[in-house]
Design a protein around this motif. Structure first.
Motif, PDB file in Angstrom:
ATOM      1  N   LEU A   1      31.610  -5.620 -27.966  1.00 19.01           N
ATOM      2  CA  LEU A   1      30.238  -4.977 -27.761  1.00 19.01           C
ATOM      3  C   LEU A   1      29.166  -5.763 -28.732  1.00 19.01           C
ATOM      4  O   LEU A   1      28.336  -5.990 -28.380  1.00 19.01           O
ATOM      5  N   GLY A   2      29.751  -6.054 -30.022  1.00 22.31           N
ATOM      6  CA  GLY A   2      29.002  -6.629 -30.775  1.00 22.31           C
ATOM      7  C   GLY A   2      28.512  -8.420 -30.306  1.00 22.31           C
ATOM      8  O   GLY A   2      27.661  -8.665 -31.056  1.00 22.31           O
ATOM      9  N   LYS A   3      29.411  -8.919 -29.399  1.00 23.04           N
ATOM     10  CA  LYS A   3      28.858 -10.242 -28.995  1.00 23.04           C
ATOM     11  C   LYS A   3      27.875 -10.056 -27.888  1.00 23.04           C
ATOM     12  O   LYS A   3      27.243 -11.133 -27.326  1.00 23.04           O
ATOM     13  N   LEU A   4      27.453  -8.965 -27.463  1.00 22.60           N
ATOM     14  CA  LEU A   4      26.584  -8.750 -26.384  1.00 22.60           C
ATOM     15  C   LEU A   4      25.350  -7.876 -26.616  1.00 22.60           C
ATOM     16  O   LEU A   4      25.243  -6.913 -27.450  1.00 22.60           O
ATOM     17  N   THR A   5      24.116  -8.208 -25.832  1.00 17.77           N
ATOM     18  CA  THR A   5      23.033  -7.510 -26.058  1.00 17.77           C
ATOM     19  C   THR A   5      23.073  -6.171 -25.239  1.00 17.77           C
ATOM     20  O   THR A   5      24.071  -6.157 -24.180  1.00 17.77           O
ATOM     21  N   LEU A   6      22.172  -5.404 -25.371  1.00 17.48           N
ATOM     22  CA  LEU A   6      22.204  -4.066 -24.440  1.00 17.48           C
ATOM     23  C   LEU A   6      22.220  -4.265 -23.117  1.00 17.48           C
ATOM     24  O   LEU A   6      23.039  -3.722 -22.240  1.00 17.48           O
ATOM     25  N   ASP A   7      21.410  -5.217 -22.418  1.00 20.94           N
ATOM     26  CA  ASP A   7      21.162  -5.281 -21.218  1.00 20.94           C
ATOM     27  C   ASP A   7      22.356  -5.982 -20.541  1.00 20.94           C
ATOM     28  O   ASP A   7      22.801  -5.675 -19.494  1.00 20.94           O
TER      29      ASP A   7
END
Length: 200
Positions: A142-148
């Motif tokens: 999750l730390g590699k991705l933006t919220l969208d």
């Protein structure tokens, strides 16, 4: 002769079970498998179970489903591993996305024991180990991705977690079949702004 041996062995084992605590059965082992059977000469192993036998404290063999024979006192069924698919709830945890949004996320793991020997001797608590690995992998992914992208790339998140668990699970005799994210909760303010964007 055989009847006398069976009675003597059964009596010794019953007495030893009354005095000695069953320290080798942890709560996780009780969830993963049925209770340890009483040691007798003739053993009937149910389908989809593997019984790990120790002789004088050392690994001896794995009993297959059906009829099996043991030597009382010398042989002991130490672990009973279920070969069925196991479902584990991964507790809710917080994770921070690439754009610094804190999410609450939980999931479900589907596992199967592939190697009863490794599952018995490779790790102390398989369920705890796999759950912790799933949680840490989820936080790092999750730390590699933006919220969208979190909502759009749910399937890739699931497959990355399965891959990471299977890499470590080889040493534990466990195979992760799939991982499913159950629920993703966003902070109320972020949820309101997303709804406003949707209206616009």
């Amino acid at each position: 002769m055989l009847r006398t041996l069976c009675r003597a062995g059964g009596a010794l084992l019953k007495n030893s079970q009354r005095t000695a605590p069953r320290l080798w059965v942890t709560p996780a082992q009780q969830r993963w498998a049925s209770s340890l059977p009483i040691n007798t000469v003739v053993m009937f192993v149910p389908q989809q179970e593997a019984w790990v036998v120790e002789r004088m404290g050392r690994f001896h063999r794995i009993l297959e489903p059906g009829l099996n024979f043991l030597i009382p006192v010398l042989d002991r069924v130490r672990y009973v591993q279920s070969l069925k698919e196991i479902v584990i709830d991964v507790p809710e945890q917080s994770a921070v996305t690439l754009d610094n949004v804190t999410l609450q996320i939980d999931g479900v793991l589907y596992l199967r024991i592939m190697d009863p020997y490794k599952a018995s001797y490779g790790v102390e608590d398989p369920e705890y180990a796999v759950t912790q690995l799933a949680q840490t992998t989820m936080r790092s992914e999750l730390g590699k991705l933006t919220l969208d992208k979190v909502f759009r790339e749910r399937e890739s998140l699931n497959s990355n977690i399965v891959h990471s668990i299977n890499q470590a699970g080889d040493d534990w005799g466990i195979r992760c079949l799939r991982y499913e994210i159950k629920d993703i909760q966003v902070p109320p303010r972020v949820k309101e702004s997303m709804q406003m964007q949707g209206c616009n």
